[in-house]
Design an enzyme around this catalytic site. Structure first.
Site, PDB file in Angstrom:
ATOM      1  N   TYR A   1      -1.694  -0.162  10.495  1.00  0.00           N
ATOM      2  CA  TYR A   1      -1.950  -0.835   9.221  1.00  0.00           C
ATOM      3  C   TYR A   1      -0.744  -0.687   8.289  1.00  0.00           C
ATOM      4  O   TYR A   1      -0.253  -1.661   7.714  1.00  0.00           O
ATOM      5  CB  TYR A   1      -3.215  -0.242   8.578  1.00  0.00           C
ATOM      6  CG  TYR A   1      -3.418  -0.668   7.149  1.00  0.00           C
ATOM      7  CD1 TYR A   1      -3.787  -1.967   6.847  1.00  0.00           C
ATOM      8  CD2 TYR A   1      -3.217   0.238   6.097  1.00  0.00           C
ATOM      9  CE1 TYR A   1      -3.959  -2.372   5.526  1.00  0.00           C
ATOM     10  CE2 TYR A   1      -3.384  -0.156   4.789  1.00  0.00           C
ATOM     11  CZ  TYR A   1      -3.756  -1.456   4.507  1.00  0.00           C
ATOM     12  OH  TYR A   1      -3.916  -1.843   3.198  1.00  0.00           O
TER      13      TYR A   1
ATOM     14  N   SER B   1       0.837  -1.200   0.000  1.00  0.00           N
ATOM     15  CA  SER B   1       0.000   0.000   0.000  1.00  0.00           C
ATOM     16  C   SER B   1       0.871   1.247   0.000  1.00  0.00           C
ATOM     17  O   SER B   1       1.987   1.248   0.544  1.00  0.00           O
ATOM     18  CB  SER B   1      -0.852  -0.035   1.280  1.00  0.00           C
ATOM     19  OG  SER B   1      -1.389   1.225   1.548  1.00  0.00           O
TER      20      SER B   1
ATOM     21  N   LYS C   1       1.977  -3.578   6.708  1.00  0.00           N
ATOM     22  CA  LYS C   1       2.327  -3.781   5.290  1.00  0.00           C
ATOM     23  C   LYS C   1       3.844  -3.713   5.088  1.00  0.00           C
ATOM     24  O   LYS C   1       4.430  -4.519   4.370  1.00  0.00           O
ATOM     25  CB  LYS C   1       1.639  -2.714   4.417  1.00  0.00           C
ATOM     26  CG  LYS C   1       0.137  -2.888   4.319  1.00  0.00           C
ATOM     27  CD  LYS C   1      -0.189  -4.125   3.502  1.00  0.00           C
ATOM     28  CE  LYS C   1      -1.655  -4.480   3.554  1.00  0.00           C
ATOM     29  NZ  LYS C   1      -1.956  -5.795   2.987  1.00  0.00           N
TER      30      LYS C   1
HETATM   31  P1  NAD Z   1     -11.135  -6.677   1.309  1.00  0.00           P
HETATM   32  O1  NAD Z   1     -11.344  -6.632   2.792  1.00  0.00           O
HETATM   33  O2  NAD Z   1     -12.297  -6.450   0.431  1.00  0.00           O
HETATM   34  O3  NAD Z   1     -10.460  -8.074   0.903  1.00  0.00           O
HETATM   35  C1  NAD Z   1      -9.624  -8.792   1.767  1.00  0.00           C
HETATM   36  C2  NAD Z   1     -10.166 -10.208   1.835  1.00  0.00           C
HETATM   37  O4  NAD Z   1      -9.324 -10.977   2.684  1.00  0.00           O
HETATM   38  C3  NAD Z   1     -11.566 -10.276   2.422  1.00  0.00           C
HETATM   39  O5  NAD Z   1     -12.394 -11.016   1.536  1.00  0.00           O
HETATM   40  C4  NAD Z   1     -11.393 -11.004   3.763  1.00  0.00           C
HETATM   41  O6  NAD Z   1     -12.520 -11.803   4.054  1.00  0.00           O
HETATM   42  C5  NAD Z   1     -10.141 -11.813   3.497  1.00  0.00           C
HETATM   43  N1  NAD Z   1      -9.325 -12.141   4.679  1.00  0.00           N
HETATM   44  C6  NAD Z   1      -8.885 -11.314   5.652  1.00  0.00           C
HETATM   45  N2  NAD Z   1      -8.133 -11.986   6.541  1.00  0.00           N
HETATM   46  C7  NAD Z   1      -8.062 -13.253   6.093  1.00  0.00           C
HETATM   47  C8  NAD Z   1      -7.417 -14.436   6.569  1.00  0.00           C
HETATM   48  N3  NAD Z   1      -6.698 -14.427   7.682  1.00  0.00           N
HETATM   49  N4  NAD Z   1      -7.568 -15.585   5.861  1.00  0.00           N
HETATM   50  C9  NAD Z   1      -8.307 -15.603   4.728  1.00  0.00           C
HETATM   51  N5  NAD Z   1      -8.949 -14.521   4.238  1.00  0.00           N
HETATM   52  C10 NAD Z   1      -8.826 -13.372   4.916  1.00  0.00           C
HETATM   53  O7  NAD Z   1      -9.957  -5.655   0.986  1.00  0.00           O
HETATM   54  P2  NAD Z   1      -9.421  -5.139  -0.426  1.00  0.00           P
HETATM   55  O8  NAD Z   1      -9.742  -3.710  -0.529  1.00  0.00           O
HETATM   56  O9  NAD Z   1      -9.828  -6.056  -1.505  1.00  0.00           O
HETATM   57  O10 NAD Z   1      -7.864  -5.252  -0.155  1.00  0.00           O
HETATM   58  C11 NAD Z   1      -7.105  -6.385  -0.552  1.00  0.00           C
HETATM   59  C12 NAD Z   1      -5.685  -6.200  -0.075  1.00  0.00           C
HETATM   60  O11 NAD Z   1      -5.163  -4.990  -0.607  1.00  0.00           O
HETATM   61  C13 NAD Z   1      -5.545  -6.109   1.437  1.00  0.00           C
HETATM   62  O12 NAD Z   1      -4.367  -6.765   1.831  1.00  0.00           O
HETATM   63  C14 NAD Z   1      -5.413  -4.616   1.669  1.00  0.00           C
HETATM   64  O13 NAD Z   1      -4.698  -4.324   2.841  1.00  0.00           O
HETATM   65  C15 NAD Z   1      -4.650  -4.184   0.432  1.00  0.00           C
HETATM   66  N6  NAD Z   1      -4.866  -2.768   0.086  1.00  0.00           N
HETATM   67  C16 NAD Z   1      -6.135  -2.281  -0.022  1.00  0.00           C
HETATM   68  C17 NAD Z   1      -6.327  -0.935  -0.307  1.00  0.00           C
HETATM   69  C18 NAD Z   1      -7.721  -0.344  -0.373  1.00  0.00           C
HETATM   70  O14 NAD Z   1      -7.852   0.858  -0.218  1.00  0.00           O
HETATM   71  N7  NAD Z   1      -8.768  -1.125  -0.635  1.00  0.00           N
HETATM   72  C19 NAD Z   1      -5.225  -0.095  -0.500  1.00  0.00           C
HETATM   73  C20 NAD Z   1      -3.946  -0.630  -0.416  1.00  0.00           C
HETATM   74  C21 NAD Z   1      -3.782  -1.985  -0.109  1.00  0.00           C
END
Ligand code: NAD
Ligand code: UDP
Length: 337
Positions: free
Chosen positions: A148, A124, A152
């Site tokens: 958070y 991120s 990362k």
């Molecule tokens: P999201 O919450 O929609 O998706 C994450 C998924 O991981 C969810 O479906 C959740 O149920 C699953 N999950 C969480 N912990 C778990 C575990 N221990 N075992 C199995 N499944 C698990 O989030 P997103 O927006 O799709 O983000 C995906 C990734 O990208 C994450 O790692 C997030 O930190 C990173 N990210 C997101 C953003 C954003 O703004 N959306 C920005 C930068 C990075």
């Protein structure tokens, strides 16, 4: 190629799974559904005509991972699974370190045991912290300002140390900027539980009548119109960045660190106006105090991703709003509809 996608029913994961299936890959989705719904799999099947294999389970479940790697010829892992709410991470640091950091370590241990040494990791832009200069290049100092972001950066460090210890590892650290938008079918999109923390889903819920008005967190920043500026990127552009990273990893070992952003900064007011145009309605808002911990402005230097991956974002903020509005208006209650 057989690809394990952790967190594949989540927002970014689901859009990436669609593109992986469309590109002909065999996809296994592992998700514990702590922040997503199983219905996502049906929607992915509707879009692609080809369901991914879904395993409901946790990346911290070592036994389950062993079984998965034993049963399938997995060549690479795309690791989305994790918790992502900045405010909650500050309240519950152990929960965040345990899921995001320990979960990644368990996954990597089981990958190593199975001789699967290729991974794309969801990092991120929060790893950069307070901008020393803008746009953020990949060599900008790394100094996260919340739990958070630290979680990362810790996983980035683990992956770099691992690749140093064993040159067979192929690692892509993708530093996402602000993902918004939805698949053009309107069948999948962002479905936050409870009150959205992020701007775009909040605006969308105001437009669909679920929330009365938007609170704009501060109009006294030193930015083009006083409101916060971010680099919003269409989730389908982000998804295609993962396919580009997979191509890169086929040819290159070691660690790639790369921004996935557009390079364009958009203010809160600009986003509101673009959404008003897309939804053909006014978005009522009130300017309130700044939100604690918010940075005023940041956006990506997008040159390196173009050079190294041959990838760049295609969609502008108007298209991001049009696609968000299609998803939100067709599914006012998200995947419960
Ligand atoms: P999201 O919450 O929609 O998706 C994450 C998924 O991981 C969810 O479906 C959740 O149920 C699953 N999950 C969480 N912990 C778990 C575990 N221990 N075992 C199995 N499944 C698990 O989030 P997103 O927006 O799709 O983000 C995906 C990734 O990208 C994450 O790692 C997030 O930190 C990173 N990210 C997101 C953003 C954003 O703004 N959306 C920005 C930068 C990075
Ligand atoms: N923002 C806002 N009202 C909201 C949510 C966000 O004014 O209800 C602002 C926030 O202050 C920031 C921008 O919108 O300037 C993007 O916020 P978001 O939470 O979506 O992304 P992040 O701050 O995590 O990059």
């Amino acid at each position: 190629m057989t690809i394990l996608v952790t967190g594949g029913t989540g927002y970014i994961g689901s859009h990436t799974v669609v593109q992986l299936l469309e590109a002909g890959h065999h996809v296994l989705v592992l998700d514990n559904l702590c922040n997503s719904k199983a219905q996502v799999i049906d929607r992915i099947s509707q879009i692609t005509g080809n369901p991914p294999q879904f395993i409901e389970g946790d990346v911290r479940n070592r036994k389950l991972l062993k079984q998965l790697f034993a049963d399938h010829a997995i060549e690479t892992v795309i690791h989305f699974a994790g918790l992502k709410a900045v405010g909650e991470s500050v309240q519950k640091p152990l929960m965040y370190y345990e899921n995001n950091v320990s979960g990644s370590v368990v996954l990597l241990e089981e990958m190593a045991a199975a001789q699967v040494k290729s991974i794309v990791f969801s990092s991120s832009a929060t790893v950069y912290g307070e901008p020393q200069f803008l746009p953020y290049t990949e060599s900008h100092p790394l100094k996260p300002i919340n739990v958070y972001g630290h979680s990362k950066l810790m996983v980035e460090q683990v992956l770099q140390d691992l690749a140093l210890s064993d040159p067979a590892w192929r690692v892509a650290l993708l530093r996402y900027f602000n993902p918004v938008g939805a698949h053009h079918s309107g069948l999948i999109g962002e479905d936050p539980a409870g009150i959205p923390n992020n701007l775009m889903p909040f605006v969308a819920q105001v437009a669909v009548g679920k929330r009365a008005q938007l609170s704009v967190y501060g109009n006294d920043y030193d930015t083009k119109d006083g409101t916060g500026v971010r680099d919003y990127i269409h989730v389908d552009d982000l998804a295609s960045g993962h396919l580009a990273a997979l191509e890169y990893l086929k040819k290159n070992a070691g660690v790639l660190k790369v921004n996935l952003g557009t390079g364009q900064g958009t203010s809160v007011f600009e986003l509101i106006h673009a959404f008003e145009k897309a939804a053909n309605q006014k978005i009522p808002y009130e300017v309130v105090a700044r939100r604690e911990g918010d940075l005023s402005e940041y956006y990506a230097d997008a040159k390196y991703s173009k050079m190294v991956l041959g990838w760049q974002a295609q969609y502008d903020i108007d298209r991001m709003c049009v696609d968000t509005w299609r998803w939100q208006s067709q599914n006012p209650n998200g995947f419960n509809d």
